[in-house]
Write an enzyme that holds these catalytic residues in place. Structure first.
Site, short mmCIF file in Angstrom:
data_model
loop_
_atom_site.label_atom_id
_atom_site.label_comp_id
_atom_site.label_asym_id
_atom_site.label_seq_id
_atom_site.Cartn_x
_atom_site.Cartn_y
_atom_site.Cartn_z
N HIS A 37 0.63 -1.24 -0.13
CA HIS A 37 0.13 -0.54 -0.28
C HIS A 37 0.94 1.74 -0.38
CE1 HIS A 37 -2.71 -2.71 2.00
NE2 HIS A 37 -3.55 -2.29 0.76
N GLY A 149 -3.45 -1.38 -7.21
CA GLY A 149 -1.93 -2.77 -7.36
C GLY A 149 -1.99 -3.64 -8.51
N ASP A 152 -3.97 -6.57 -7.42
CA ASP A 152 -5.77 -7.64 -7.68
C ASP A 152 -5.70 -7.33 -9.23
OD1 ASP A 152 -6.31 -7.76 -4.89
OD2 ASP A 152 -5.55 -6.76 -5.04
N SER A 188 -2.33 -8.05 3.52
CA SER A 188 -2.71 -8.64 4.83
C SER A 188 -3.43 -9.70 5.25
CB SER A 188 -4.70 -6.91 4.83
OG SER A 188 -3.78 -5.85 4.42
P1 AMP Z 1 -6.39 -3.54 -0.38
O1 AMP Z 1 -5.91 -2.93 1.23
O2 AMP Z 1 -5.97 -4.85 -0.32
O3 AMP Z 1 -8.09 -3.44 -0.60
O4 AMP Z 1 -6.27 -3.27 -1.36
C1 AMP Z 1 -5.65 -1.91 -1.79
C2 AMP Z 1 -5.10 -1.65 -2.64
O5 AMP Z 1 -3.11 -1.86 -2.41
C3 AMP Z 1 -5.05 -2.53 -4.36
O6 AMP Z 1 -5.28 -1.96 -5.17
C4 AMP Z 1 -4.29 -3.43 -4.15
O7 AMP Z 1 -3.79 -4.27 -5.22
C5 AMP Z 1 -2.74 -2.26 -3.42
N1 AMP Z 1 -2.11 -3.95 -2.97
C6 AMP Z 1 -2.11 -4.82 -2.56
N2 AMP Z 1 -1.51 -5.37 -1.95
C7 AMP Z 1 -0.39 -5.05 -2.72
C8 AMP Z 1 1.09 -4.77 -3.10
N3 AMP Z 1 1.94 -6.05 -2.44
N4 AMP Z 1 0.93 -4.91 -4.23
C9 AMP Z 1 1.05 -3.31 -5.39
N5 AMP Z 1 -0.32 -3.61 -4.51
C10 AMP Z 1 -0.57 -3.84 -3.34
#
Ligand code: AMP
Length: 284
Positions: A37, A149, A152, A188
């Site tokens: 993030h 990211g 996803d 996470s």
């Molecule tokens: P989330 O909190 O899991 O909904 O993720 C929020 C954003 O962070 C989304 O756009 C994810 O794709 C991105 N993200 C989560 N993990 C990673 C990672 N390891 N590398 C790059 N982006 C990430």
């Protein structure tokens, strides 16, 4: 860094910036933030004058048997991490601020085609929830640019398609996957893994790399996919899919295809479901 939890205060903060022609970036997250993030914040900094990060565990994108209730919520640590990463405003709305008529009576957005295979088939309603909450965030923040990211991958495709179809005047940027030293994509959900599962989890990235090697060696796709599934099963995973798809729309691929391809895996290790992907060439 400002922290706001209500729509009125968010709008008040952003209106004066917009009048001053400042470029605003949005980084949507569900919190429990890690280096993946934080890298999105760093990328946003290159794109905009003012960075808004939203932290919202969106109930509408979780299925009835998924981990909404136990999804880790760590707002204080998230605020510290966002501030250190250079974020300007953290938006931490309660559910009522995002769904004023309640989640059961909310406008629901369905993005056809790209939301349907893979995660969409396995998690009915998931991408409707994602598209619906992201559309709300876009309207509340009205960013010039939003960062998602590539971890996803299908979600990024869904958002791009929604933005193109509904005409949101927002530039969408896909940020590279940030990995642990051994290759596990940061997530996470990794903290749910036992030590023994954590050691085995590296096999997801290893399998993606092997799929790419086999593709470069002209191995037929069916053989690549069945070898990947067997490898995952032999290492204690319960895979949902291990597949190579067209990178632009996730449609299925025939042997010899020359357009950009992406390998994608979703697999459960114990009670934790992990997803990862590897783009052979960048298609979006
Ligand atoms: P989330 O909190 O899991 O909904 O993720 C929020 C954003 O962070 C989304 O756009 C994810 O794709 C991105 N993200 C989560 N993990 C990673 C990672 N390891 N590398 C790059 N982006 C990430």
């Amino acid at each position: 860094m400002h922290v706001v939890d209500q729509v009125d205060s968010l709008r008040a903060q952003l209106t004066s910036l917009r009048r001053g022609s400042q470029r605003i970036a949005l980084v949507p997250t569900m919190g429990n933030l890690h280096g993946g993030h934080h890298s999105l914040i760093a990328l946003a900094r290159q794109q905009a004058d003012f960075i808004v990060a939203s932290v919202f565990v969106n109930p509408t994108q979780f299925g009835p048997n998924e981990d909404f209730a136990r999804y880790p919520r760590t707002p204080d640590a998230d605020a510290a991490g966002l501030e250190a990463a250079g974020c300007d405003l953290m938006f931490l709305p309660p559910v009522e601020a995002m769904y004023p008529f309640g989640t059961a009576h909310s406008v629901d957005i369905h993005v056809p085609v790209v939301s349907e295979p893979l995660e969409g088939a396995l998690r009915p309603g998931h991408f409707n929830g994602v598209a619906s909450v992201v559309a709300r965030l876009f309207n509340l923040v009205q960013p010039d640019v939003a960062i998602f990211g590539r971890k996803d991958y299908q979600q990024l495709l869904v958002i791009r398609r929604m933005v193109a179809d509904l005409g949101f005047p927002i530039e969408i940027i896909g940020a590279p996957i940030i990995r642990e030293a051994d290759g596990l994509a940061k997530s996470s959900r990794n903290q749910y893994l036992s030590d023994e599962e954590r050691a085995r989890s590296v096999q997801i990235h290893q399998t993606l790399l092997e799929m790419q090697r086999a593709h470069v060696a002209n191995t037929p796709l069916a053989g690549i996919e069945s070898a990947a599934l067997s490898h995952l099963r032999n290492n204690g995973f319960v895979p949902d899919y291990a597949t190579i798809r067209h990178a632009t729309d996730l449609s299925t691929v025939s042997d010899g295809a020359t357009t950009p391809l992406v390998a994608l895996i979703a697999a459960r290790l114990g009670s934790t479901r992990l997803i990862d992907n590897l783009e052979f060439e960048q298609g979006i």
